[in-house]
Motif scaffolding. Structure first.
Motif, short mmCIF file in Angstrom:
data_model
loop_
_atom_site.label_atom_id
_atom_site.label_comp_id
_atom_site.label_asym_id
_atom_site.label_seq_id
_atom_site.Cartn_x
_atom_site.Cartn_y
_atom_site.Cartn_z
N LEU A 84 1.37 -0.92 -0.12
CA LEU A 84 -0.20 0.17 -0.04
C LEU A 84 1.16 1.31 0.33
N PRO A 85 0.29 1.70 -1.27
CA PRO A 85 1.24 3.46 -0.71
C PRO A 85 1.44 4.06 0.12
N SER A 86 3.31 4.54 0.74
CA SER A 86 3.14 5.34 1.75
C SER A 86 2.29 4.23 3.15
N GLY A 87 2.10 3.32 3.04
CA GLY A 87 1.57 2.67 4.47
C GLY A 87 2.85 1.89 5.73
N ARG A 88 2.96 1.62 5.89
CA ARG A 88 4.15 2.24 7.35
C ARG A 88 3.31 1.02 8.24
N PRO A 89 4.18 -0.88 8.35
CA PRO A 89 4.05 -2.08 9.38
C PRO A 89 4.46 -0.96 10.35
N ILE A 90 3.64 -2.34 10.88
CA ILE A 90 3.76 -2.79 12.99
C ILE A 90 4.70 -3.70 12.61
N GLU A 91 5.34 -3.90 14.09
CA GLU A 91 6.65 -4.96 14.61
C GLU A 91 5.90 -5.61 16.08
N LEU A 92 5.74 -6.64 15.53
CA LEU A 92 5.23 -7.59 16.41
C LEU A 92 6.60 -8.44 17.17
N THR A 93 6.23 -8.64 18.43
CA THR A 93 6.75 -9.32 19.19
C THR A 93 6.25 -10.65 19.86
N VAL A 94 7.17 -11.61 19.99
CA VAL A 94 7.08 -13.17 20.07
C VAL A 94 7.71 -13.44 21.07
N GLN A 95 8.06 -13.98 22.34
CA GLN A 95 8.80 -14.66 23.54
C GLN A 95 8.48 -15.67 23.85
N PHE A 96 9.66 -16.10 24.36
CA PHE A 96 8.92 -17.71 24.55
C PHE A 96 10.44 -18.24 25.82
N THR A 97 9.19 -20.05 26.09
CA THR A 97 10.69 -19.78 26.62
C THR A 97 11.16 -21.67 26.52
N ASN A 98 12.63 -22.42 27.12
CA ASN A 98 12.50 -23.74 25.88
C ASN A 98 13.01 -24.47 27.68
N SER A 99 13.56 -26.04 27.58
CA SER A 99 13.00 -27.11 28.68
C SER A 99 14.28 -26.22 29.65
#
Length: 288
Positions: A271-286
């Motif tokens: 989309l012309p002039s469209g600006r994105p959104i940044e999303l964050t996913v955080q998780f753990t391990n064993s």
């Protein structure tokens, strides 16, 4: 000869206090702060009318200025009409499966968002977005997508464009645009620091799918009364528990960038002039 008698000098501090208290109230002429009763009466009357006149002047100016504001049409348009992908709650930008406090804020943000759409549910849905399974697919029912247990972890991000008065992604009256649709799509990103996990232990799916999104039908947006809350789409995150537990300690964060597109068939054009959104996913391990 007799001894010389030295004159005792008064204590400067004591004198100063006496003079100060005498200024507060002089018992000789019965004045307060140097003014008598008549003088105080005159000055109180003067300032009463002076400030009353100022208050009246301010009230008149405020009333006149408010008459120039249209409750349905913004005073300034065009200058800020840039499409930005966003959601109006800072707690909905991060999905943290390992931090209980951040997860609880995310869940509370989802509740607040759903409540705002349900409380403003429109009667006419032809031009107004409504929160249901038709518009959000698997991200409509909170009970089905919010899970953070040892065996199941999933959630949904939500996104839409900022409110822009009478903005359209394209001219909907032009027959050449009959096959065009406004849609959102998301991709993994390394993040600003370049340390995002590009092979995370989760899947991410748009809800509804990109090929079914037709967000342009809710535009142009004019007001909450006429066109309701802005339309949103969902991005469902589903964690693979086995892969998550095997993820290295330095790969426990992933970033996702979501952009607005003009979809024509299977083709997507930014989309012309469209600006994105940044999303964050955080998780753990064993190991944690």
């Amino acid at each position: 000869m007799g001894e010389e008698v030295k004159e005792k000098k008064p204590n400067k501090v004591s004198v100063a206090f006496k003079e100060f208290f005498r200024f507060l109230y002089n018992p000789d002429d019965h004045t307060v702060l140097g003014r008598g009763g008549e003088s105080w009466g005159k000055i109180i009357i003067f300032y009463f009318f002076f400030y009353a006149a100022l208050a009246a002047f301010f009230a008149v100016c405020l009333i006149v200025m408010l008459q120039t504001i249209d409750p349905d049409v913004p005073t300034v348009t065009g200058r800020t009409n840039k499409p930005v992908v966003a959601i109006n709650d800072g707690n909905l930008y991060t999905m943290d499966f390992k931090n209980a406090d951040i997860w609880d804020k995310y869940v509370a943000g989802v509740d607040k968002l759903m409540t705002s759409y349900n409380e403003n549910a429109p009667e006419d849905t032809t031009k107004q977005f409504i929160w249901n399974s038709d518009s959000l697919a698997d991200c409509a029912d909170k009970a089905s997508f919010i899970k953070n247990t040892e065996t199941e972890k999933s959630g949904c991000f939500f996104m839409g464009l900022n409110r822009m008065y009478k903005w359209e992604p394209f001219d909907s009256n032009d027959t050449a645009n009959a096959d065009k649709h406004l849609a959102f799509n998301c991709t993994l990103d390394q993040g600003k620091a370049g340390n995002g996990n590009m092979e995370p232990p989760f899947t991410h799916e748009m809800n509804p799918p990109v090929g079914e999104q037709e967000i342009e039908k809710y535009y142009p947006w004019t007001s909450l009364k006429e066109t309701g809350l802005q339309p949103v789409v969902g991005l469902k995150i589903t964690m693979n528990i086995a892969q998550m537990n095997a993820t290295p300690d330095d790969k426990l964060t992933s970033y996702i960038m979501c952009y607005p597109y003009i979809r024509s068939g299977e083709e997507l054009e930014m989309l012309p002039s469209g600006r994105p959104i940044e999303l964050t996913v955080q998780f753990t391990n064993s190991n944690q």
